[in-house]
Design a protein around this motif. Structure first.
Motif, mmCIF file in Angstrom:
data_model
loop_
_atom_site.group_PDB
_atom_site.id
_atom_site.type_symbol
_atom_site.label_atom_id
_atom_site.label_comp_id
_atom_site.label_asym_id
_atom_site.label_seq_id
_atom_site.Cartn_x
_atom_site.Cartn_y
_atom_site.Cartn_z
ATOM 1 N N ALA A 109 0.734 -1.275 0.108
ATOM 2 C CA ALA A 109 -0.070 -0.040 -0.071
ATOM 3 C C ALA A 109 0.851 1.231 -0.134
ATOM 4 N N MET A 110 1.887 1.462 0.810
ATOM 5 C CA MET A 110 2.672 2.642 0.816
ATOM 6 C C MET A 110 3.490 2.711 -0.236
ATOM 7 N N ALA A 228 -0.959 12.792 4.164
ATOM 8 C CA ALA A 228 -0.940 11.282 4.878
ATOM 9 C C ALA A 228 -2.063 10.344 4.269
ATOM 10 N N TYR A 229 -1.522 9.125 4.404
ATOM 11 C CA TYR A 229 -2.451 8.042 3.842
ATOM 12 C C TYR A 229 -2.725 7.227 5.440
ATOM 13 N N VAL A 230 -4.177 6.576 5.404
ATOM 14 C CA VAL A 230 -4.478 5.649 6.411
ATOM 15 C C VAL A 230 -4.397 4.389 5.694
ATOM 16 N N ILE A 231 -4.055 3.461 6.412
ATOM 17 C CA ILE A 231 -4.170 1.978 5.881
ATOM 18 C C ILE A 231 -4.622 1.169 7.017
ATOM 19 N N ASN A 232 -5.872 0.428 6.428
ATOM 20 C CA ASN A 232 -6.604 -0.301 7.506
ATOM 21 C C ASN A 232 -6.695 -1.706 6.747
ATOM 22 N N ALA A 256 -6.602 6.877 1.407
ATOM 23 C CA ALA A 256 -6.855 5.619 2.302
ATOM 24 C C ALA A 256 -6.601 4.455 1.565
ATOM 25 N N TYR A 257 -6.035 3.293 2.282
ATOM 26 C CA TYR A 257 -6.043 2.024 1.784
ATOM 27 C C TYR A 257 -6.920 1.093 2.412
ATOM 28 N N SER A 277 -8.902 8.341 -4.414
ATOM 29 C CA SER A 277 -7.933 8.272 -3.725
ATOM 30 C C SER A 277 -8.116 7.441 -2.309
ATOM 31 N N ILE A 278 -9.197 6.928 -2.299
ATOM 32 C CA ILE A 278 -9.573 5.782 -1.296
ATOM 33 C C ILE A 278 -9.462 4.327 -2.174
ATOM 34 N N ARG A 279 -8.550 3.648 -1.797
ATOM 35 C CA ARG A 279 -8.182 2.539 -2.512
ATOM 36 C C ARG A 279 -8.834 1.403 -1.794
#
Length: 317
Positions: A109-110, A228-232, A256-257, A277-279
């Motif tokens: 994801a990053m 920033a990106y959020v990954i869940n 976000a991912y 941009s929300i994957r």
């Protein structure tokens, strides 16, 4: 003994159970046929489920013959642990079997956020050659914030540090001299707010409980960096999804991912699917060939152990 598998289980685990003398009935979509599933429960000595099967009071009441329930994974929010304990039904989880796969998903994801190769490929196939637009950035010297510092976070941190990233973490249940801090080199933050302010990427690694539901919400998005990106990859419900949509659309954060959603499968016309941009991915962070095999074999072996009056190190209740 008779074993019922209600969701996807890799074939080698099923074959292992049969090899050990058990009769196995397998329906990978039985979790979505609730009434049929409930009607079958009284027949079986053991049950094997994933995250879709709701092991609630009604389920447990009908599973009167069941001696053990195996969970193909580690999340337990779909299982009434206290109810199972009261009925003396051990719950066995696939402890750490998919941890490496989830850690690699976070890295993927990053890397995708910093170097969107699939988008560049699509653009080139449209006969464009926009090198400036697809100029990415390095993960080196970026900050990864881990919320929750268990085994998966430990493996994510090791990989992120190999890329030259700074890794910070927040977990009120981790002590300063626990291995994830001392051996992995995560800088432990005392406050969640400080982690959110400092991180370029924020990855969630906590269970879904009353305390963690909507842990990441409008107030927290306002603290994050604009890029920033959020990954869940942990559990749906940790992020307030409407607040996320609003934060991304308002350019409060970059995106976000999400591998997990509050309601799975994704609902028709979900606002999440409207934001580029929300994957989104269909709960696959832990689903690699290797992890599937390890998970299936571990659960098969541990369920068999309990059925033969043994004690399992993977029991959670």
């Amino acid at each position: 003994m008779k074993i019922l598998v209600t969701e996807l289980m890799w074939e080698d685990g099923i074959e292992e159970l049969k090899k050990r003398g058990h009769s196995v009935d397998y329906d990978m979509v039985l979790s979505r046929k609730r009434r049929e599933l409930l009607s079958l429960l009284p027949e079986y000595d053991a049950l094997i489920v994933r995250n879709e099967t709701k092991v609630d009071t009604e389920f447990l009441e009908l599973a009167g013959k069941t001696q053990v329930i195996g969970r193909l994974g580690v999340g337990l929010d779909n299982i009434d642990l206290q109810g199972a304990k009261e009925r003396n039904i051990p719950i066995i989880s696939a402890r750490n079997a998919n941890a490496t796969s989830v850690a690699e998903y976070v890295m993927a994801a990053m890397l995708d956020a910093s170097r969107p190769l699939s988008e560049a490929d699509a653009d080139v196939r449209q006969e464009n050659w926009d090198r400036k637009f697809f100029t990415g950035y390095e993960l080196n010297n970026r900050t990864l914030g881990l919320i929750g510092m268990g085994e998966i976070a430990h493996r994510v941190a090791k990989r992120a540090k190999a890329f030259g990233m700074k890794v910070v973490g927040f977990d009120p249940f981790v002590a300063p001299f626990d291995h994830v801090v001392q051996e992995t080199g995560i800088h432990q933050m005392e406050k969640l707010e400080d982690l959110l302010k400092e991180s370029d990427f924020i990855s969630l690694h906590v269970p879904l409980t009353k305390a963690t539901k909507h842990l990441i919400n409008r107030d927290n998005f306002s603290l994050m960096k604009q890029h920033a990106y959020v990954i869940n990859s942990a559990r749906g419900g940790l992020i307030h999804e409407q607040d996320l949509v609003e934060a991304v659309e308002a350019n409060q954060i970059a995106g976000a991912y999400l591998d997990v959603l509050e309601k799975e499968p994704i609902e028709k016309d979900s606002p999440l699917a409207q934001v580029r941009s929300i994957r989104l991915s269909p709960h696959i962070a832990g689903l690699t060939i290797e992890a599937q095999s390890r998970t299936a074999m571990l659960i098969a072996e541990e369920v068999d152990r309990v059925l033969n009056d043994g004690q399992s190190l993977c029991r959670v209740n």
